[in-house]
Design a protein around this motif. Structure first.
Motif, PDB file in Angstrom:
ATOM      1  N   GLU A 164       0.897  -1.263  -0.207  1.00  0.00           N
ATOM      2  CA  GLU A 164       0.037   0.001  -0.038  1.00  0.00           C
ATOM      3  C   GLU A 164       0.775   1.445   0.246  1.00  0.00           C
ATOM      4  N   SER A 165       0.283   2.499  -0.624  1.00  0.00           N
ATOM      5  CA  SER A 165       1.242   3.466  -0.772  1.00  0.00           C
ATOM      6  C   SER A 165       1.477   3.955   0.577  1.00  0.00           C
ATOM      7  N   GLU A 166       0.739   3.995   1.638  1.00  0.00           N
ATOM      8  CA  GLU A 166       1.279   4.620   2.845  1.00  0.00           C
ATOM      9  C   GLU A 166       2.209   3.764   3.361  1.00  0.00           C
ATOM     10  N   LYS A 167       2.250   2.473   3.391  1.00  0.00           N
ATOM     11  CA  LYS A 167       3.293   1.685   4.035  1.00  0.00           C
ATOM     12  C   LYS A 167       4.820   1.813   3.144  1.00  0.00           C
ATOM     13  N   ARG A 168       4.640   1.987   1.859  1.00  0.00           N
ATOM     14  CA  ARG A 168       5.728   2.374   1.199  1.00  0.00           C
ATOM     15  C   ARG A 168       6.308   3.772   1.607  1.00  0.00           C
ATOM     16  N   LYS A 169       5.552   4.688   1.926  1.00  0.00           N
ATOM     17  CA  LYS A 169       5.834   5.975   2.181  1.00  0.00           C
ATOM     18  C   LYS A 169       6.555   5.874   3.565  1.00  0.00           C
ATOM     19  N   VAL A 170       6.181   5.336   4.724  1.00  0.00           N
ATOM     20  CA  VAL A 170       6.618   4.881   5.587  1.00  0.00           C
ATOM     21  C   VAL A 170       8.115   4.305   5.748  1.00  0.00           C
ATOM     22  N   ILE A 171       8.201   3.421   4.973  1.00  0.00           N
ATOM     23  CA  ILE A 171       9.455   2.581   5.026  1.00  0.00           C
ATOM     24  C   ILE A 171      10.334   3.438   4.233  1.00  0.00           C
ATOM     25  N   GLN A 220       9.086   7.712  -3.910  1.00  0.00           N
ATOM     26  CA  GLN A 220       8.713   6.538  -3.291  1.00  0.00           C
ATOM     27  C   GLN A 220       8.166   5.452  -4.090  1.00  0.00           C
ATOM     28  N   ASN A 221       7.637   5.719  -5.459  1.00  0.00           N
ATOM     29  CA  ASN A 221       6.786   4.954  -6.206  1.00  0.00           C
ATOM     30  C   ASN A 221       7.925   3.996  -7.151  1.00  0.00           C
ATOM     31  N   LYS A 222       9.306   4.749  -7.072  1.00  0.00           N
ATOM     32  CA  LYS A 222      10.291   4.308  -7.667  1.00  0.00           C
ATOM     33  C   LYS A 222      11.244   3.427  -6.939  1.00  0.00           C
ATOM     34  N   PRO A 223      12.213   2.657  -7.397  1.00  0.00           N
ATOM     35  CA  PRO A 223      13.358   2.330  -6.555  1.00  0.00           C
ATOM     36  C   PRO A 223      14.243   3.229  -5.898  1.00  0.00           C
ATOM     37  N   LEU A 224      14.517   3.580  -4.805  1.00  0.00           N
ATOM     38  CA  LEU A 224      15.263   4.566  -4.281  1.00  0.00           C
ATOM     39  C   LEU A 224      16.788   4.314  -4.714  1.00  0.00           C
ATOM     40  N   PHE A 225      17.498   5.373  -4.972  1.00  0.00           N
ATOM     41  CA  PHE A 225      18.880   5.565  -5.439  1.00  0.00           C
ATOM     42  C   PHE A 225      19.368   6.689  -4.782  1.00  0.00           C
ATOM     43  N   ILE A 241       3.376  11.025  10.689  1.00  0.00           N
ATOM     44  CA  ILE A 241       2.660  10.782  11.807  1.00  0.00           C
ATOM     45  C   ILE A 241       1.985  12.195  12.078  1.00  0.00           C
ATOM     46  N   PRO A 242       0.473  12.188  12.531  1.00  0.00           N
ATOM     47  CA  PRO A 242       0.033  13.694  12.777  1.00  0.00           C
ATOM     48  C   PRO A 242       0.747  14.368  13.958  1.00  0.00           C
ATOM     49  N   GLU A 243       0.844  15.682  13.885  1.00  0.00           N
ATOM     50  CA  GLU A 243       1.372  16.375  14.626  1.00  0.00           C
ATOM     51  C   GLU A 243       0.857  16.130  15.850  1.00  0.00           C
ATOM     52  N   ASN A 244      -0.324  16.098  16.230  1.00  0.00           N
ATOM     53  CA  ASN A 244      -0.854  15.758  17.552  1.00  0.00           C
ATOM     54  C   ASN A 244      -0.362  14.648  18.110  1.00  0.00           C
ATOM     55  N   ASP A 245       0.147  13.588  17.545  1.00  0.00           N
ATOM     56  CA  ASP A 245       0.576  12.142  18.052  1.00  0.00           C
ATOM     57  C   ASP A 245       2.067  12.269  18.277  1.00  0.00           C
ATOM     58  N   LEU A 265       3.472   1.723  13.029  1.00  0.00           N
ATOM     59  CA  LEU A 265       2.928   0.811  11.857  1.00  0.00           C
ATOM     60  C   LEU A 265       3.256  -0.733  11.600  1.00  0.00           C
ATOM     61  N   PHE A 266       4.653  -0.737  11.884  1.00  0.00           N
ATOM     62  CA  PHE A 266       5.201  -2.002  11.764  1.00  0.00           C
ATOM     63  C   PHE A 266       5.833  -2.655  13.247  1.00  0.00           C
ATOM     64  N   PRO A 267       4.689  -3.107  13.917  1.00  0.00           N
ATOM     65  CA  PRO A 267       5.442  -3.681  15.377  1.00  0.00           C
ATOM     66  C   PRO A 267       6.282  -5.066  14.990  1.00  0.00           C
ATOM     67  N   PRO A 268       7.565  -5.028  15.716  1.00  0.00           N
ATOM     68  CA  PRO A 268       8.322  -5.920  15.504  1.00  0.00           C
ATOM     69  C   PRO A 268       7.537  -7.528  15.929  1.00  0.00           C
ATOM     70  N   LYS A 269       7.836  -8.454  15.075  1.00  0.00           N
ATOM     71  CA  LYS A 269       7.142  -9.651  15.150  1.00  0.00           C
ATOM     72  C   LYS A 269       8.051 -10.718  16.105  1.00  0.00           C
ATOM     73  N   SER A 270       9.398 -10.276  15.719  1.00  0.00           N
ATOM     74  CA  SER A 270      10.424 -11.252  16.501  1.00  0.00           C
ATOM     75  C   SER A 270      11.244 -10.759  17.359  1.00  0.00           C
ATOM     76  N   ILE A 271      10.691  -9.684  17.873  1.00  0.00           N
ATOM     77  CA  ILE A 271      11.299  -8.629  18.818  1.00  0.00           C
ATOM     78  C   ILE A 271      12.044  -9.752  20.173  1.00  0.00           C
ATOM     79  N   ASN A 272      11.184 -10.794  20.356  1.00  0.00           N
ATOM     80  CA  ASN A 272      11.963 -11.677  21.667  1.00  0.00           C
ATOM     81  C   ASN A 272      13.297 -12.418  21.104  1.00  0.00           C
TER      82      ASN A 272
END
Length: 320
Positions: A164-171, A220-225, A241-245, A265-272
């Motif tokens: 999704e566009s928003e996820k790509r943006k954050v990453i 972000q819609n193309k491979p970063l370089f 993230i919203p400024e209020n947060d 947005l991406f909580p670590p799955k293997s944090i343990n």
């Protein structure tokens, strides 16, 4: 040059090395710490330069092996390439953080040791790192360059581009911030021939001193370089993230703020498994005599491999 990979599965890691060395052979998974080398002449009828490539697989589980390639004898010409799997965003930050922190800690110790016997070499290393940033760059006082040249590669872009566009943006924004803060280059790649050729150019620049690329792509819609020193915090913008947060996250540094936003947005799955917890393989409640005996044997083989690799590296340096 040390190249990290965050998992044992093929994510374009060995393919990059083979392309850099013009070797036409099928890539193999990196099981622990692999070594290879390449030769290249800068001109006709001139001696060939030698580049040593170390590949560390296994993510954070084999970090104790970094003391094999990173020594006071190799540090002055050393570079680090971190390959991250873009298709696993939940594992991306903790893997990146642990690998970079562990490497920086070890490099800092080696620099301290080297500084006692050759302070001029340490001074030249630091100056070389800062040369990637123009003296009039607005972020010069805001970054903290990694102690050795660093390249961050996001692999499996072919999967990432369908996010999704928003996820790509954050990453994208998060990796741009981390790379720029550490004075690193950042680029995405996949099985695409065109992308592999770009990565090849960057690796060759680190290994053989070939001219650095001045091209840049921050879409972000193309491979970063993005080559080290060409990005800026103003172009990257604030954390998505919203400024209020933002005030609710209680971060003590910009890096920590970006981490909290990313992991929201991406909580670590293997944090343990990424923390320094007790090894479950050694837990008495899981004891199995035959398996444990085999484990002891493999541990001993690993120690012998580490000692052998260290001796081989010193011999290679003498031969070259």
């Amino acid at each position: 040059m040390l190249i990290y990979y965050e998992c044992l599965t093929m994510s374009g890691k060995t393919t990059v090395i083979l392309r850099c060395l013009d070797r036409d052979e099928p890539p193999k998974p990196t099981l622990a710490l692999d070594y290879t080398y390449g030769r290249r002449a800068k001109g006709y009828n001139t001696p060939k330069d030698i580049a040593h490539f170390w590949e560390l697989g296994g993510g954070t589980s084999l970090l104790d092996l970094i003391n094999v390639p990173i020594t006071s004898d190799t540090l002055r010409t050393f570079s680090l390439v971190l390959v991250l799997d873009l298709s696993k965003p939940n594992d991306l930050w903790p893997t990146m953080e642990n690998l970079l922190q562990a490497t920086k800690s070890h490099v800092d110790k080696v620099i301290m040791k080297l500084g006692k016997i050759n302070p001029k070499a340490v001074s030249e290393m630091r100056q070389k790192i800062w040369n990637n940033m123009q003296k009039d760059h607005p972020d010069r006082e805001l970054i903290d360059p990694f102690p050795v040249p660093l390249v961050i590669i996001g692999s499996k872009y072919d999967i990432f581009q369908d996010f999704e566009s928003e996820k790509r943006k954050v990453i994208c924004k998060t990796l741009r911030f981390v790379a720029h803060y550490y004075g690193a280059s950042l680029m995405f790649t996949s099985k695409s021939e065109a992308l592999l050729l770009k990565i090849r150019g960057v690796i060759n620049q680190l290994a053989f001193g070939i001219d650095k690329s001045k091209s840049i792509c921050v879409d972000q819609n193309k491979p970063l370089f993005i080559t080290a020193g060409l990005d800026s915090f103003s172009q990257i913008g604030s954390p998505p993230i919203p400024e209020n947060d933002i005030g609710k996250l209680h971060a003590h540094s910009p890096m920590e703020l970006w981490k909290k936003v990313y992991e929201k947005l991406f909580p670590p799955k293997s944090i343990n498994t990424l923390k320094n917890i007790k090894d479950p393989a050694r837990d008495p409640q899981y004891a199995e005599s035959e398996v444990d005996e085999m484990r002891i044997q493999k541990d001993q083989e690993l120690e012998r491999y580490k000692r052998s690799s260290s001796k081989s590296w010193k011999q290679i340096e003498l031969d070259s």
